[in-house]
Motif scaffolding. Structure first.
Motif, PDB file in Angstrom:
ATOM      1  N   PHE A 103       0.856  -1.176   0.000  1.00  0.00           N
ATOM      2  CA  PHE A 103       0.000   0.000   0.000  1.00  0.00           C
ATOM      3  C   PHE A 103       0.897   1.233   0.000  1.00  0.00           C
ATOM      4  O   PHE A 103       1.720   1.404   0.906  1.00  0.00           O
ATOM      5  CB  PHE A 103      -0.894   0.042   1.245  1.00  0.00           C
ATOM      6  CG  PHE A 103      -2.046  -0.937   1.236  1.00  0.00           C
ATOM      7  CD1 PHE A 103      -2.184  -1.881   0.229  1.00  0.00           C
ATOM      8  CD2 PHE A 103      -2.994  -0.915   2.250  1.00  0.00           C
ATOM      9  CE1 PHE A 103      -3.245  -2.781   0.231  1.00  0.00           C
ATOM     10  CE2 PHE A 103      -4.063  -1.802   2.263  1.00  0.00           C
ATOM     11  CZ  PHE A 103      -4.185  -2.743   1.247  1.00  0.00           C
ATOM     12  N   LYS A 104       0.736   2.099  -0.983  1.00  0.00           N
ATOM     13  CA  LYS A 104       1.567   3.288  -1.098  1.00  0.00           C
ATOM     14  C   LYS A 104       0.702   4.546  -1.041  1.00  0.00           C
ATOM     15  O   LYS A 104      -0.269   4.674  -1.794  1.00  0.00           O
ATOM     16  CB  LYS A 104       2.359   3.261  -2.404  1.00  0.00           C
ATOM     17  CG  LYS A 104       3.289   2.062  -2.537  1.00  0.00           C
ATOM     18  CD  LYS A 104       4.297   2.223  -3.657  1.00  0.00           C
ATOM     19  CE  LYS A 104       3.664   2.337  -5.012  1.00  0.00           C
ATOM     20  NZ  LYS A 104       4.662   2.395  -6.099  1.00  0.00           N
ATOM     21  N   GLY A 105       1.059   5.478  -0.136  1.00  0.00           N
ATOM     22  CA  GLY A 105       0.305   6.719  -0.053  1.00  0.00           C
ATOM     23  C   GLY A 105       0.672   7.498   1.187  1.00  0.00           C
ATOM     24  O   GLY A 105       1.322   6.978   2.109  1.00  0.00           O
ATOM     25  N   ASN A 106       0.261   8.750   1.228  1.00  0.00           N
ATOM     26  CA  ASN A 106       0.517   9.619   2.370  1.00  0.00           C
ATOM     27  C   ASN A 106      -0.363   9.238   3.558  1.00  0.00           C
ATOM     28  O   ASN A 106      -1.332   8.478   3.409  1.00  0.00           O
ATOM     29  CB  ASN A 106       0.284  11.081   1.978  1.00  0.00           C
ATOM     30  CG  ASN A 106       1.387  11.631   1.103  1.00  0.00           C
ATOM     31  OD1 ASN A 106       2.549  11.232   1.215  1.00  0.00           O
ATOM     32  ND2 ASN A 106       1.039  12.559   0.221  1.00  0.00           N
ATOM     33  N   PRO A 107      -0.066   9.759   4.750  1.00  0.00           N
ATOM     34  CA  PRO A 107      -0.916   9.472   5.920  1.00  0.00           C
ATOM     35  C   PRO A 107      -2.354   9.918   5.697  1.00  0.00           C
ATOM     36  O   PRO A 107      -2.619  10.889   4.988  1.00  0.00           O
ATOM     37  CB  PRO A 107      -0.255  10.295   7.039  1.00  0.00           C
ATOM     38  CG  PRO A 107       1.148  10.504   6.592  1.00  0.00           C
ATOM     39  CD  PRO A 107       1.102  10.597   5.098  1.00  0.00           C
ATOM     40  N   TYR A 207       4.867   5.741   2.560  1.00  0.00           N
ATOM     41  CA  TYR A 207       4.907   6.775   1.523  1.00  0.00           C
ATOM     42  C   TYR A 207       5.337   6.171   0.184  1.00  0.00           C
ATOM     43  O   TYR A 207       6.113   5.210   0.141  1.00  0.00           O
ATOM     44  CB  TYR A 207       5.892   7.878   1.903  1.00  0.00           C
ATOM     45  CG  TYR A 207       5.579   8.626   3.163  1.00  0.00           C
ATOM     46  CD1 TYR A 207       4.495   9.485   3.238  1.00  0.00           C
ATOM     47  CD2 TYR A 207       6.389   8.489   4.292  1.00  0.00           C
ATOM     48  CE1 TYR A 207       4.221  10.185   4.396  1.00  0.00           C
ATOM     49  CE2 TYR A 207       6.119   9.178   5.461  1.00  0.00           C
ATOM     50  CZ  TYR A 207       5.034  10.028   5.509  1.00  0.00           C
ATOM     51  OH  TYR A 207       4.757  10.726   6.662  1.00  0.00           O
ATOM     52  N   CYS A 208       4.868   6.762  -0.910  1.00  0.00           N
ATOM     53  CA  CYS A 208       5.134   6.218  -2.242  1.00  0.00           C
ATOM     54  C   CYS A 208       6.621   6.116  -2.543  1.00  0.00           C
ATOM     55  O   CYS A 208       7.131   5.035  -2.867  1.00  0.00           O
ATOM     56  CB  CYS A 208       4.439   7.072  -3.313  1.00  0.00           C
ATOM     57  SG  CYS A 208       2.643   6.968  -3.295  1.00  0.00           S
ATOM     58  N   GLU A 230      -2.238   2.012  -4.779  1.00  0.00           N
ATOM     59  CA  GLU A 230      -1.783   3.376  -4.562  1.00  0.00           C
ATOM     60  C   GLU A 230      -2.948   4.225  -4.044  1.00  0.00           C
ATOM     61  O   GLU A 230      -4.033   4.232  -4.627  1.00  0.00           O
ATOM     62  CB  GLU A 230      -1.211   3.958  -5.849  1.00  0.00           C
ATOM     63  CG  GLU A 230       0.044   3.235  -6.308  1.00  0.00           C
ATOM     64  CD  GLU A 230       0.798   3.991  -7.388  1.00  0.00           C
ATOM     65  OE1 GLU A 230       0.445   5.165  -7.645  1.00  0.00           O
ATOM     66  OE2 GLU A 230       1.727   3.413  -7.975  1.00  0.00           O
ATOM     67  N   PHE A 231      -2.707   4.935  -2.943  1.00  0.00           N
ATOM     68  CA  PHE A 231      -3.722   5.735  -2.271  1.00  0.00           C
ATOM     69  C   PHE A 231      -3.393   7.216  -2.486  1.00  0.00           C
ATOM     70  O   PHE A 231      -2.514   7.757  -1.803  1.00  0.00           O
ATOM     71  CB  PHE A 231      -3.761   5.411  -0.776  1.00  0.00           C
ATOM     72  CG  PHE A 231      -4.241   4.020  -0.454  1.00  0.00           C
ATOM     73  CD1 PHE A 231      -5.497   3.826   0.110  1.00  0.00           C
ATOM     74  CD2 PHE A 231      -3.452   2.913  -0.719  1.00  0.00           C
ATOM     75  CE1 PHE A 231      -5.952   2.542   0.409  1.00  0.00           C
ATOM     76  CE2 PHE A 231      -3.891   1.620  -0.418  1.00  0.00           C
ATOM     77  CZ  PHE A 231      -5.151   1.439   0.141  1.00  0.00           C
TER      78      PHE A 231
END
Length: 324
Positions: A103-107, A207-208, A230-231
Motif C-alpha cells: 500500500f503506497k500513499g501519504n498518511p 509513503y510512495c 496506490e492511495f
C-alpha cells in the motif's frame, strides 16, 4: 510483464464488459478462449450476484470517499476468486494465488481502513481462516541484539496466522543499512512468506517514494508482492465530504459558513503546510477539536438552562479555531 496487479485511475479503454483485467506472475501468456459478443462490448456497471459474498464488502467500500481504483481492484480480486472456484468445480486447474500487498500513499489516505476491509473480505471468501488484522511498525519488529529481531518478528507472524500482518512505514526497516537489525526483520518476513504460504497475508505500507526505494533495496521483494495499491491524496471537496461524514457519525452538523472556513483552512494546509499533509487524519483532528470548542461555548452560553437539541448538534464558525 510488470509483475504487479495495479489499480488504474485513468479512463478505461474500450473492452468487453466482463473482461477481468488482472496481471499475474506467470511466464506464459494468457489464453482467451472466446470474446464477448459485440452487443455486450460497451463497458457497463459490474454485476454482483444476488446474496453475493461481495455485497457486504461493497457496501462498506461505497461508504468510503474516493478510492475508486481501490474499489475496482477489490472487485477484480473477488471475480478472480469466484472464477477460480468455478474452475475447480469444472475440473479445471485453479492454483492458489498469492495476495501479499504493498500500500503506497501519504498518511490519512485510507490504507489501514482498507486493510481491515481486505481482512474481512478474504475471511468471507475462504482465503483466510480468521480475518483479523495485526498492525505493527518498526519498533514492534526490531529487537535490541542479534537474534532478538528474528524472534520478535516470528512471534508477530504467528499472531497474524489466519489474518493479515500490516507493517506501517515498512521502509524504515531498510534505513539502517546492512548492519541494522531491520534487515533481519525483512529476512524473517520473507522466510515466513515462503514457509507459511496462504496462511497469512503480509501488507507493507508507507509513503510512495520511500516504499519504491525500500522495494529496490532487496531484488527479491517486488516479485513477492503481486498486488500494489496506490492511495492518492484526497481533493479538498473529498476532505469536506469526509468532515461532514465524521460530524454526522457523531450526531453533529457543520454550518455552511463553518464549511467555508474549513475549506479555506484545508487549502492553506495543503499548499503551505510545513509537514506532509495527513489528509483524513488531519480532518478528524479538526472535527474533534471543534467539538471540544463547541462544548465550551455552549456551556458558557447556556449556563442557566438547556440549549436545545439543534444547538447541541451544531458546529459553528467560531468553534473551528484553526490558527496555527
Amino acid at each position: 510483464m510488470s509483475g504487479r496487479v495495479m489499480a488504474r485511475s485513468g479512463p478505461p479503454e474500450e473492452r468487453p464488459s466482463r473482461q477481468i483485467n488482472i496481471v499475474l506472475r506467470n511466464s506464459e501468456p494468457p489464453v482467451v478462449s472466446q470474446s464477448v459478443p459485440d452487443s455486450e462490448a460497451h463497458p457497463t456497471a459490474k454485476v454482483v450476484p444476488q446474496n453475493s459474498l461481495f455485497t457486504d464488502l461493497q457496501k462498506e467500500l461505497d461508504g468510503l470517499v474516493g478510492l475508486d481504483h481501490i474499489k475496482e481492484l477489490m472487485y477484480e480480486i473477488f471475480a478472480l476468486l469466484q472464477i477460480a472456484s468455478m474452475r475447480s468445480e469444472a475440473g479445471l486447474l485453479s492454483g492458489a494465488q498469492v495476495f501479499h500487498m504493498v500500500f503506497k500513499g501519504n498518511p490519512g489516505t485510507g490504507k489501514t481502513t482498507v486493510a481491515r476491509l481486505v481482512a474481512k473480505f478474504f475471511q468471507k471468501m475462504g482465503v483466510l481462516s480468521k480475518g483479523h488484522l495485526i498492525e505493527v511498525e518498526r519498533a514492534d519488529l526490531v529487537g535490541e541484539y542479534i537474534g532478538h529481531t528474528a524472534q520478535k518478528t516470528r512471534d508477530l507472524v504467528k499472531k497474524a496466522m489466519g489474518g493479515i500482518l500490516f507493517v506501517d512505514e515498512a521502509y524504515s526497516l531498510a534505513r539502517g543499512g546492512e548492519k541494522d537489525f531491520g534487515k533481519e526483520a525483512i529476512d524473517t518476513l520473507v522466510k515466513a512468506m515462503e514457509d507459511s504460504k496462504n496462511q497469512f497475508i503480509l501488507i507493507l505500507a508507507g509513503y510512495c517514494d520511500e516504499m519504491d526505494f525500500f522495494l529496490d533495496t532487496n531484488p527479491g521483494l517486488p516479485s513477492r508482492f503481486p498486488i500494489v495499491m496506490e492511495f492518492p491524496d484526497y481533493t479538498i471537496d473529498q476532505l469536506i465530504q469526509i468532515a461532514e461524514g465524521m460530524a454526522k457519525e457523531r450526531d453533529y452538523i457543520l454550518m455552511p459558513q463553518a464549511i467555508v472556513k474549513l475549506k479555506q483552512h484545508l487549502l492553506r494546509e495543503k499548499m503551505e503546510g510545513e509537514h506532509v499533509f495527513s489528509n483524513a487524519r488531519h480532518v478528524r483532528n479538526v472535527i474533534e477539536r471543534a467539538i471540544r470548542h463547541q462544548a465550551v461555548r455552549i456551556l458558557n452560553q447556556y449556563s442557566g438552562g438547556s440549549p436545545g437539541k439543534l444547538e447541541l448538534m451544531t458546529i459553528r464558525t467560531e468553534d473551528l479555531k484553526l490558527d496555527k
